[in-house]
Design a protein around this motif. Structure first.
Motif, short mmCIF file in Angstrom:
data_model
loop_
_atom_site.label_atom_id
_atom_site.label_comp_id
_atom_site.label_asym_id
_atom_site.label_seq_id
_atom_site.Cartn_x
_atom_site.Cartn_y
_atom_site.Cartn_z
N TRP A 199 1.87 7.27 -6.90
CA TRP A 199 0.91 8.29 -7.34
C TRP A 199 1.29 9.69 -6.86
CZ3 TRP A 199 -1.84 7.04 -11.23
CH2 TRP A 199 -2.33 5.75 -11.40
N ARG A 200 1.84 9.77 -5.66
CA ARG A 200 2.16 11.08 -5.08
C ARG A 200 3.58 11.55 -5.43
NH1 ARG A 200 -0.40 10.08 1.00
NH2 ARG A 200 -2.57 9.83 0.29
N GLU A 201 4.36 10.66 -6.07
CA GLU A 201 5.73 10.97 -6.47
C GLU A 201 6.59 11.38 -5.26
OE1 GLU A 201 5.61 13.72 -9.73
OE2 GLU A 201 4.69 12.27 -11.08
N ASN A 202 6.43 10.57 -4.19
CA ASN A 202 7.27 10.74 -3.00
C ASN A 202 8.48 9.81 -3.09
OD1 ASN A 202 4.34 11.30 -1.33
ND2 ASN A 202 6.11 12.59 -0.83
N GLN A 210 2.24 1.87 -3.54
CA GLN A 210 1.24 2.43 -4.45
C GLN A 210 1.05 3.93 -4.22
OE1 GLN A 210 -2.35 -0.02 -5.46
NE2 GLN A 210 -1.65 -1.25 -3.73
N LYS A 211 0.91 4.33 -2.96
CA LYS A 211 0.70 5.74 -2.65
C LYS A 211 1.88 6.58 -3.10
CE LYS A 211 -2.42 5.11 1.30
NZ LYS A 211 -2.56 5.30 2.76
N ALA A 212 3.09 6.08 -2.87
CA ALA A 212 4.29 6.84 -3.22
C ALA A 212 4.40 7.02 -4.73
CB ALA A 212 5.53 6.14 -2.68
N THR A 247 9.68 15.10 -2.62
CA THR A 247 9.12 14.55 -3.85
C THR A 247 10.19 14.54 -4.93
OG1 THR A 247 8.32 16.71 -4.56
CG2 THR A 247 6.80 15.34 -3.28
N ALA A 292 0.83 -1.21 0.00
CA ALA A 292 0.00 0.00 0.00
C ALA A 292 0.86 1.26 0.00
CB ALA A 292 -0.93 0.00 1.21
N VAL A 293 1.98 1.21 0.74
CA VAL A 293 2.89 2.36 0.78
C VAL A 293 3.51 2.60 -0.58
CG1 VAL A 293 5.01 3.28 1.82
CG2 VAL A 293 3.39 1.98 3.23
N PRO A 319 7.75 6.56 3.23
CA PRO A 319 7.68 7.70 2.32
C PRO A 319 8.34 8.93 2.94
CG PRO A 319 5.56 7.32 3.35
CD PRO A 319 6.44 6.19 3.77
#
Length: 324
Positions: free
Chosen positions: A151-154, A147-149, A211, A144-145, A207
């Motif tokens: 999309w958020r470009e972290n 995937q979020k990273a 960015t 899950a981490v 994360p």
């Protein structure tokens, strides 16, 4: 049938674009006879498409006012391709299984009646299952981490376990996720290079507030294809030639994960069949050949023959000690 379906949709799109067209013009555009166009108009009408003919010098075929197709430009085969069942296993990994089903139902509802039933038929005729027979799913602690990273470009700080069991800490820029079979890989840049990280070996992912700017020219699918080709091209090869008993040839055609290629030739006078295998290493070749006992003879390379004798003698000595 597929060709006619494409033509019917083309008629609707032409009428939608030009407003009114004569049967002659439609026939010229679609390279069919005017009689065929009249039959097609009857088929469209039966399918619920509101077409009608205007009489007179400037007459022709028209669509009812304000009628619009909802999938402009899609042909029958293209529509079918949208309804091929995706991998349920991978959608579940991504948490998108339910959303995918709902999206397909909405897409079906937006189709012209002419194609709605055909699209539904695809679900009942083609199903894709990327799971294995034993279906051992890899545990990915930080999925899950990741995937979020993406999309958020972290940027991510990951602890990664290499194949030898050692771990290292890395700061990476996550560019995407790619699945090979049921195995997920994180594609990320580290320094000046882009690398693949097996997601199940990422022990933790944190994360960062920082960015990164995703490269405009980076295409995940193209990168992955090139990466896989490079990996395969650089795999070590260990070729083995031998003779197989006829009884085991059907089994040889269903090779295991170590065997990259199997070729067979015409049987010799003694009935044994010449075969060629390609393995990654000598050890894999040795273990594979020993599994067939006296049904598979190795002719080349000679060093493998010696290794087989040594391994067989060691096995016999072991069994004698243990069972006699």
């Amino acid at each position: 049938m597929a060709m006619r379906g494409d033509r019917l949709l083309s008629i609707v799109l032409l009428l939608q674009s030009y407003g009114r067209m004569s049967a002659k013009t439609l026939a010229e555009q679609l390279e069919v006879s005017e009689r065929t166009i009249h039959r097609d108009m009857e088929a469209l009408s039966r399918a619920g498409i509101p077409v009608y003919a205007e009489r007179g010098k400037n007459g022709g075929w028209r669509l009812m006012e304000d009628y619009q197709t909802k999938l402009t430009g899609l042909k029958e085969q293209e529509i079918r391709s949208l309804f091929i069942s995706p991998s349920l296993q991978l959608l579940e990994d991504l948490g998108l299984a339910r959303s995918s089903r709902e999206a397909r139902h909405k897409l079906i509802a937006s189709l012209p009646p002419l194609y709605r039933e055909q699209a539904k038929e695809v679900w009942s005729r083609i199903h894709i299952d990327t799971g294995t027979w034993r279906n051992q799913k890899e545990k990915i602690a930080a999925f899950a981490v990741l995937q979020k990273a993406i999309w958020r470009e972290n940027k991510l700080k990951i602890i990664y376990e290499r194949a030898d069991g050692n771990t290292s800490v890395r700061i990476v820029c996550p560019l995407g996720l790619a699945a090979k079979g049921r195995v997920w890989y994180l594609v990320a840049s580290h320094g000046e290079s882009v690398r693949n990280y097996r997601a199940s070996r990422i022990r933790s992912a944190e994360p960062l507030d920082e960015t990164f700017t995703r490269p405009d020219d980076f295409n995940l699918a193209q990168y992955w294809e090139a990466s896989m080709k490079s990996f395969i091209d650089n795999l070590p090869t260990y070729e083995v030639r031998g003779l197989a008993a006829p009884a085991i040839v059907p089994r040889l055609m269903f090779t295991g994960r170590f065997v990259k290629a199997v070729e067979k030739e015409a049987p010799g006078e003694d009935g044994w069949i010449p075969v060629t295998f390609s393995f990654d290493t000598e050890r894999e070749a040795k273990e594979y050949v020993l599994g067939f006992g006296d049904q598979l003879k190795v002719t080349e390379p000679p060093e493998l023959r010696k290794a087989l004798i040594k391994a067989a003698e060691a096995a016999v000595d072991f069994f004698r000690r243990e069972y006699e």
